[in-house]
Design a protein around this motif. Structure first.
Motif, PDB file in Angstrom:
ATOM      1  N   ASP A  78       2.148   7.801   0.187  1.00  0.00           N
ATOM      2  CA  ASP A  78       1.450   8.173   1.409  1.00  0.00           C
ATOM      3  C   ASP A  78       1.981   7.478   2.665  1.00  0.00           C
ATOM      4  OD1 ASP A  78       0.542   5.622   0.850  1.00  0.00           O
ATOM      5  OD2 ASP A  78      -1.574   6.132   0.906  1.00  0.00           O
ATOM      6  N   TYR A  79       3.201   6.936   2.612  1.00  0.00           N
ATOM      7  CA  TYR A  79       3.793   6.364   3.830  1.00  0.00           C
ATOM      8  C   TYR A  79       3.988   7.488   4.840  1.00  0.00           C
ATOM      9  CZ  TYR A  79       7.201   4.351   7.042  1.00  0.00           C
ATOM     10  OH  TYR A  79       7.858   3.933   8.169  1.00  0.00           O
ATOM     11  N   LYS A  80       4.639   8.512   4.404  1.00  0.00           N
ATOM     12  CA  LYS A  80       4.677   9.802   5.083  1.00  0.00           C
ATOM     13  C   LYS A  80       4.311  10.783   3.975  1.00  0.00           C
ATOM     14  CE  LYS A  80       8.105   8.777   8.575  1.00  0.00           C
ATOM     15  NZ  LYS A  80       9.413   9.134   9.123  1.00  0.00           N
ATOM     16  N   LYS A  81       4.190  12.037   4.268  1.00  0.00           N
ATOM     17  CA  LYS A  81       3.785  13.002   3.245  1.00  0.00           C
ATOM     18  C   LYS A  81       4.704  12.918   2.027  1.00  0.00           C
ATOM     19  CE  LYS A  81       2.635  17.681   2.316  1.00  0.00           C
ATOM     20  NZ  LYS A  81       3.259  18.890   2.091  1.00  0.00           N
ATOM     21  N   ASP A  82       4.119  12.531   0.898  1.00  0.00           N
ATOM     22  CA  ASP A  82       4.828  12.445  -0.387  1.00  0.00           C
ATOM     23  C   ASP A  82       6.030  11.501  -0.351  1.00  0.00           C
ATOM     24  OD1 ASP A  82       3.051  14.277  -1.528  1.00  0.00           O
ATOM     25  OD2 ASP A  82       4.256  15.974  -0.860  1.00  0.00           O
ATOM     26  N   GLU A  83       5.949  10.426   0.435  1.00  0.00           N
ATOM     27  CA  GLU A  83       7.049   9.481   0.516  1.00  0.00           C
ATOM     28  C   GLU A  83       6.547   8.045   0.445  1.00  0.00           C
ATOM     29  OE1 GLU A  83       9.308  10.309   4.056  1.00  0.00           O
ATOM     30  OE2 GLU A  83       9.937  12.269   3.320  1.00  0.00           O
ATOM     31  N   GLY A  84       7.365   7.200  -0.176  1.00  0.00           N
ATOM     32  CA  GLY A  84       7.103   5.769  -0.199  1.00  0.00           C
ATOM     33  C   GLY A  84       7.847   5.110   0.948  1.00  0.00           C
ATOM     34  N   SER A  85       7.840   3.773   0.950  1.00  0.00           N
ATOM     35  CA  SER A  85       8.530   3.080   2.034  1.00  0.00           C
ATOM     36  C   SER A  85       9.280   1.861   1.528  1.00  0.00           C
ATOM     37  CB  SER A  85       7.535   2.658   3.124  1.00  0.00           C
ATOM     38  OG  SER A  85       6.674   1.654   2.648  1.00  0.00           O
ATOM     39  N   ILE A  86      10.205   1.412   2.354  1.00  0.00           N
ATOM     40  CA  ILE A  86      10.911   0.169   2.121  1.00  0.00           C
ATOM     41  C   ILE A  86      10.742  -0.681   3.378  1.00  0.00           C
ATOM     42  CG2 ILE A  86      13.107   1.198   2.847  1.00  0.00           C
ATOM     43  CD1 ILE A  86      14.483  -0.837   0.904  1.00  0.00           C
ATOM     44  N   THR A  87      10.407  -1.955   3.171  1.00  0.00           N
ATOM     45  CA  THR A  87      10.247  -2.884   4.279  1.00  0.00           C
ATOM     46  C   THR A  87      11.363  -3.915   4.205  1.00  0.00           C
ATOM     47  OG1 THR A  87       7.855  -2.585   4.216  1.00  0.00           O
ATOM     48  CG2 THR A  87       8.673  -4.494   5.431  1.00  0.00           C
ATOM     49  N   ILE A  88      11.945  -4.191   5.346  1.00  0.00           N
ATOM     50  CA  ILE A  88      13.033  -5.160   5.443  1.00  0.00           C
ATOM     51  C   ILE A  88      12.484  -6.411   6.115  1.00  0.00           C
ATOM     52  CG2 ILE A  88      15.318  -5.634   6.400  1.00  0.00           C
ATOM     53  CD1 ILE A  88      14.088  -2.066   5.981  1.00  0.00           C
TER      54      ILE A  88
ATOM     55  N   ILE B 158       9.835 -12.530   7.775  1.00  0.00           N
ATOM     56  CA  ILE B 158       9.578 -11.952   9.087  1.00  0.00           C
ATOM     57  C   ILE B 158       9.955 -10.479   9.015  1.00  0.00           C
ATOM     58  CG2 ILE B 158      10.181 -12.029  11.536  1.00  0.00           C
ATOM     59  CD1 ILE B 158      11.085 -15.032  10.842  1.00  0.00           C
ATOM     60  N   LYS B 159       8.973  -9.606   9.253  1.00  0.00           N
ATOM     61  CA  LYS B 159       9.224  -8.170   9.148  1.00  0.00           C
ATOM     62  C   LYS B 159      10.210  -7.719  10.215  1.00  0.00           C
ATOM     63  CE  LYS B 159       6.878  -3.709   9.016  1.00  0.00           C
ATOM     64  NZ  LYS B 159       5.562  -3.048   9.055  1.00  0.00           N
ATOM     65  N   VAL B 160      11.263  -7.028   9.757  1.00  0.00           N
ATOM     66  CA  VAL B 160      12.280  -6.478  10.648  1.00  0.00           C
ATOM     67  C   VAL B 160      11.970  -5.016  10.926  1.00  0.00           C
ATOM     68  CG1 VAL B 160      14.741  -5.930  10.887  1.00  0.00           C
ATOM     69  CG2 VAL B 160      14.030  -8.105   9.856  1.00  0.00           C
ATOM     70  N   SER B 161      11.734  -4.244   9.859  1.00  0.00           N
ATOM     71  CA  SER B 161      11.436  -2.825  10.022  1.00  0.00           C
ATOM     72  C   SER B 161      10.869  -2.268   8.714  1.00  0.00           C
ATOM     73  CB  SER B 161      12.679  -2.036  10.433  1.00  0.00           C
ATOM     74  OG  SER B 161      13.598  -1.959   9.359  1.00  0.00           O
ATOM     75  N   GLU B 162      10.427  -1.040   8.807  1.00  0.00           N
ATOM     76  CA  GLU B 162       9.934  -0.303   7.645  1.00  0.00           C
ATOM     77  C   GLU B 162      10.343   1.149   7.837  1.00  0.00           C
ATOM     78  OE1 GLU B 162       5.686   0.232   5.319  1.00  0.00           O
ATOM     79  OE2 GLU B 162       5.655   0.042   7.491  1.00  0.00           O
ATOM     80  N   GLN B 163      10.759   1.794   6.743  1.00  0.00           N
ATOM     81  CA  GLN B 163      11.109   3.200   6.841  1.00  0.00           C
ATOM     82  C   GLN B 163      10.883   3.917   5.525  1.00  0.00           C
ATOM     83  OE1 GLN B 163      15.528   4.170   6.932  1.00  0.00           O
ATOM     84  NE2 GLN B 163      15.530   2.124   7.833  1.00  0.00           N
ATOM     85  N   SER B 164      10.975   5.212   5.590  1.00  0.00           N
ATOM     86  CA  SER B 164      10.748   6.063   4.427  1.00  0.00           C
ATOM     87  C   SER B 164      11.844   5.884   3.384  1.00  0.00           C
ATOM     88  CB  SER B 164      10.705   7.528   4.868  1.00  0.00           C
ATOM     89  OG  SER B 164      10.618   8.377   3.745  1.00  0.00           O
ATOM     90  N   THR B 165      11.450   6.102   2.123  1.00  0.00           N
ATOM     91  CA  THR B 165      12.435   6.133   1.037  1.00  0.00           C
ATOM     92  C   THR B 165      12.802   7.575   0.675  1.00  0.00           C
ATOM     93  OG1 THR B 165      10.716   6.080  -0.671  1.00  0.00           O
ATOM     94  CG2 THR B 165      11.627   3.953   0.070  1.00  0.00           C
ATOM     95  N   TYR B 166      12.217   8.545   1.373  1.00  0.00           N
ATOM     96  CA  TYR B 166      12.511   9.958   1.193  1.00  0.00           C
ATOM     97  C   TYR B 166      12.172  10.460  -0.207  1.00  0.00           C
ATOM     98  CZ  TYR B 166      14.675   9.323   5.685  1.00  0.00           C
ATOM     99  OH  TYR B 166      14.888   9.002   7.005  1.00  0.00           O
ATOM    100  N   GLY B 167      11.187   9.832  -0.822  1.00  0.00           N
ATOM    101  CA  GLY B 167      10.676  10.238  -2.123  1.00  0.00           C
ATOM    102  C   GLY B 167       9.442   9.419  -2.435  1.00  0.00           C
ATOM    103  N   ALA B 168       8.628   9.913  -3.346  1.00  0.00           N
ATOM    104  CA  ALA B 168       7.365   9.258  -3.667  1.00  0.00           C
ATOM    105  C   ALA B 168       7.533   8.148  -4.699  1.00  0.00           C
ATOM    106  CB  ALA B 168       6.370  10.284  -4.186  1.00  0.00           C
ATOM    107  N   ASN B 169       6.711   7.116  -4.551  1.00  0.00           N
ATOM    108  CA  ASN B 169       6.599   6.020  -5.507  1.00  0.00           C
ATOM    109  C   ASN B 169       7.919   5.318  -5.831  1.00  0.00           C
ATOM    110  OD1 ASN B 169       3.709   6.420  -5.901  1.00  0.00           O
ATOM    111  ND2 ASN B 169       4.316   8.307  -6.910  1.00  0.00           N
ATOM    112  N   PRO B 170       8.555   4.721  -4.818  1.00  0.00           N
ATOM    113  CA  PRO B 170       9.782   3.968  -5.099  1.00  0.00           C
ATOM    114  C   PRO B 170       9.495   2.827  -6.072  1.00  0.00           C
ATOM    115  CG  PRO B 170       8.977   3.477  -2.900  1.00  0.00           C
ATOM    116  CD  PRO B 170       8.144   4.604  -3.424  1.00  0.00           C
ATOM    117  N   CYS B 171      10.360   2.689  -7.061  1.00  0.00           N
ATOM    118  CA  CYS B 171      10.102   1.716  -8.134  1.00  0.00           C
ATOM    119  C   CYS B 171      11.293   0.801  -8.389  1.00  0.00           C
ATOM    120  CB  CYS B 171       9.711   2.444  -9.408  1.00  0.00           C
ATOM    121  SG  CYS B 171      10.957   3.611  -9.973  1.00  0.00           S
ATOM    122  N   TYR B 172      12.303   0.835  -7.531  1.00  0.00           N
ATOM    123  CA  TYR B 172      13.464  -0.038  -7.703  1.00  0.00           C
ATOM    124  C   TYR B 172      14.180  -0.140  -6.370  1.00  0.00           C
ATOM    125  CZ  TYR B 172      17.996  -1.856  -9.014  1.00  0.00           C
ATOM    126  OH  TYR B 172      19.131  -2.622  -9.082  1.00  0.00           O
TER     127      TYR B 172
END
Length: 166
Positions: free
Chosen positions: A88-98, A107-121
């Motif tokens: 639910d980061y975006k519709k049906d997408e997970g996220s990665i935070t740097i 210290i959070k640099v950015s966050e963006q979509s992983t372009y797929g749901a439930n990133p697990c690696y």
């Protein structure tokens, strides 16, 4: 307060441990621990690990982030990448935070979509120039190029895994 490995496994739902050496003590390392956050956990924690005894101490919430089920350091240990195993980061997408790593602080640099749901690696190549994320439900992999500060370019290559009709 002291914590045991059993406590971590049972209560926090330990998912991933990455560590870095503490300069002040040769028999201690700092562990960064990603957790599922559905049962009271809040994200990424740090612990001190006594490498002689296995004792864990000084639990501290380092970053509030939803379901950081997998984390990885850049080769130089200056950046930490954490996937949020969500859809639910975006519709049906997970996220990665740097995160930028400063000693034991993230210290959070950015966050963006992983372009797929439930990133697990999440994995980082030996040069630190590529970061790959596997999306469990999305059935795809996103491969990012990194910038000099460890941040990710926002135009990853997406590799979809689909069964083709024969």
């Amino acid at each position: 307060m002291k914590y045991s490995i059993g406590f971590l496994l049972g209560v926090l739902g330990l998912i991933v441990v990455n560590s870095c050496k503490m300069e002040e003590s040769e028999n201690e390392e700092v562990l960064f621990v990603g957790t599922y956050t559905d049962n009271g956990s809040e994200g990424i924690y740090t612990f001190n690990l006594n490498t002689d005894t296995g004792e864990l101490t000084n639990k501290s919430l380092t970053a509030k982030i939803k379901n950081p089920s997998y984390i990885a350091f850049s080769p130089d240990r200056n950046s930490l990448y954490a996937v949020s195993e969500v859809d639910d980061y975006k519709k049906d997408e997970g996220s990665i935070t740097i995160f930028s790593v400063k000693d034991t602080t993230l210290i959070k640099v950015s966050e963006q979509s992983t372009y797929g749901a439930n990133p697990c690696y999440v994995g980082v190549d030996a040069t630190g120039r590529l970061v790959a994320v596997a999306n469990y439900t999305g059935g795809n992999v996103a491969v990012y190029n990194t910038l000099e500060n460890g941040d990710l370019r926002n135009d990853p290559q997406i590799i979809d895994h689909k069964i083709l009709d024969s």
